[in-house]
Design a protein around this motif. Structure first.
Motif: not given
Length: 260
Positions: A201-228
């Motif tokens: 957030f300090l580096l990019g305001s809401y754009v920066g937050l979106a970047g971290v959220v995107g990565a978290m969503i990616s982590g959830v997706i990869i974990a789900a694919i691996a589990r399946r």
């Protein structure tokens, strides 16, 4: 860094463990080694270490874009090449190996055998090409907005994606990846991610937050694919999560930059 008599009498040192983690994940001439058990105790600090890597890549991007006056696409390729070089191509084999395992038909045991096989199939090569191409396109997009800080955000967020997958996965043992997965728990994960969100957030305001959220969503997706596909996860799965996490971070920031 496997179990070794050399580290038998070693005492835990946070500084040594952090430097060992940085030695493990980059080609920086630090050369500090510690046991895999002690190094992975601070897995939750991995995103913080890669802020430094992201800063180096951002400097590379600034020099290319503003001092050498190269265009955004050329700069994006240079930045991606720099990130791959400085991290020693550490996770690219994970992208190819996991992709090969997912593509093959059969039981989880068969898929794991294919994933752990040293040979690389067409699915792995094609997936690496797609991930690399889309990551360069993402860098190109944020550099078109002259958002240099996005390079730092996507690099530290890549490790947040990895931690997300580790938190949601059961380890395949034996293997180095199992140490990282076992040391990632809800408390240290959320503490790490909260700090990363503040930095973003300090580096990019809401754009920066979106970047971290995107990565978290990616982590959830990869974990789900691996589990399946595999039920369990190993270092290859974590490697895939890291590279796709960087990509998703760039994707989310690119969308936010258009609207904000």
């Amino acid at each position: 860094m496997e179990n070794d008599d050399y580290f038998e009498d070693e005492e835990f040192s946070p500084v040594r463990s952090l430097l060992g983690l940085l030695t493990f994940s980059t080609i920086l001439p630090i050369n500090v080694f510690t046991s895999i058990e002690y190094m992975t105790k601070l897995t939750w600090c991995w995103p913080f270490l890669h802020i430094f890597v992201g800063i180096l890549a951002a400097i590379c991007g600034y020099v290319s874009l503003d001092l050498l006056h190269l265009n955004s696409f050329f700069t994006a390729v240079i930045v991606y090449a720099f990130l791959m070089l400085i991290t020693g191509y550490n996770h690219l084999d994970g992208v190819m190996d996991m992709a090969d395992g997912v593509m093959v038909h059969g039981t989880p045991e068969k898929k794991i055998r294919v994933m752990k096989d040293s040979s690389v199939g067409s699915g792995g090569v094609a997936t690496l090409f797609l991930v690399a191409s889309l990551t360069i396109a993402g860098l190109y997009n944020i550099l078109d907005y002259h958002f240099i800080f996005g390079i730092i955000i996507c690099e530290m967020s890549a490790k947040t994606s990895l931690l997300t997958t580790a938190l949601l996965s059961k380890p395949l043992t034996p293997g180095i990846g199992s140490y990282f997965i076992n040391e990632t728990n809800a408390v240290n994960y959320f503490a790490s991610t909260a700090v990363i969100l503040v930095i973003a957030f300090l580096l990019g305001s809401y754009v920066g937050l979106a970047g971290v959220v995107g990565a978290m969503i990616s982590g959830v997706i990869i974990a789900a694919i691996a589990r399946r596909n595999f039920v369990l996860a190993n270092g290859d799965v974590l490697g895939m999560s890291n590279e796709v996490g960087r990509l998703f971070s760039l994707l989310f920031m690119a969308v936010m930059l258009f609207y904000f």
